[in-house]
Design a protein around this motif. Sequence first.
Motif, short mmCIF file in Angstrom:
data_model
loop_
_atom_site.label_atom_id
_atom_site.label_comp_id
_atom_site.label_asym_id
_atom_site.label_seq_id
_atom_site.Cartn_x
_atom_site.Cartn_y
_atom_site.Cartn_z
N GLU A 104 57.48 92.06 49.60
CA GLU A 104 56.82 90.79 49.33
C GLU A 104 55.82 90.45 50.42
O GLU A 104 54.74 89.90 50.13
CB GLU A 104 57.87 89.68 49.20
N ARG A 131 51.28 90.37 50.09
CA ARG A 131 50.35 89.31 50.47
C ARG A 131 49.21 89.82 51.34
O ARG A 131 48.32 89.06 51.71
CB ARG A 131 51.10 88.21 51.22
N THR A 157 55.10 82.17 58.18
CA THR A 157 54.96 82.15 56.72
C THR A 157 56.17 82.73 56.02
O THR A 157 56.59 82.23 54.97
CB THR A 157 53.70 82.92 56.31
#
Length: 327
Positions: free
Chosen positions: A16, A20, A229
Amino acid sequence: MTAPPQRRDKTMTPEEVVGRLSSGMTIGIGGWGSRRKPMALVRALLRSSVTDLTVISYGGPDVGLLAAAGRIRRLVTAFVTLDSIPLEPHYRAARQRGVFALTEIDEAMFMWGLHAAANRLPFLPVRAGLGSDVMRVNPGLRTVTSPYEDGEEFVAAPALRMDAALVHLNRADRLGNGQYLGPDPYFDDLFCEAADAAYVSCERLVETRELTEDGRPLSTLLVQRHAVTGVVETPGADGGERADAAEGVDGGGPHGPRHHGLRPGGGPDRGSAECGGAGDTDPGGGGGDLDGPAPGPDTGRPGGPVLPDRRLRTPLGRRPHLCPTDA
């Protein structure tokens, strides 16, 4: 009565995180040489199609693997080393072939470049680099003159801004607070603050209260959730928490980075691997577009470069802490 704010769970998988990222980005990778590198995230990046990267790193096996796979367009670094092997082998081979562009600067210039980026400044004035070949091999560097009576000349160390940063810490909570357990913090907090997005891998996810309930100083809470993040648990991927917690050792051995006065794990330096150390020293390449040997400081001893004294950071007055509210 107002309900308390909901704190966001930032846990992710390595895939994941890489999802990004995109080709052409500027990626910062934390750690120092072969120590405390986010190798699980680097390997996930290698399994993707992301390429043409500008990589900013105090380099080690992370740079080696990415360069060997042909993923780097430009490298910004002060060194690329495996410590006991002073020059990372595949980096050396690719450097000699001129595989990618290289911006090689002094270690202190690199640090102040992180500071500038973290504080959203275009540059910071430094004395490092003056009178050395750093200026010759980096013709794009500029100098500035003090506007005060001293009139001193400085190098304008440019900000090292990043699209994303990848760092590794011993422990973290699901909110993004990260803790180191070894004797050296390195500069992972600056990498996170200098980037538009920051991703933390860790040996173990814990509850927030566990970060402080064992009596460790708040200063070990290096990375704060407002700058993070995503968080990825990668147990055992980087050598980690066990050695630090049990012995408080620094992966660099007797010639590793200087201690900054805090040894939260206790015990002597015995050359064991810190988080991201010997467990993930897969050789990888590197390269450059400059002729001749790379300039920069050298300890003249085996064991790699010496970490700039963290006391240089005190003028900015930043103290690690747990954020009282969610970022």
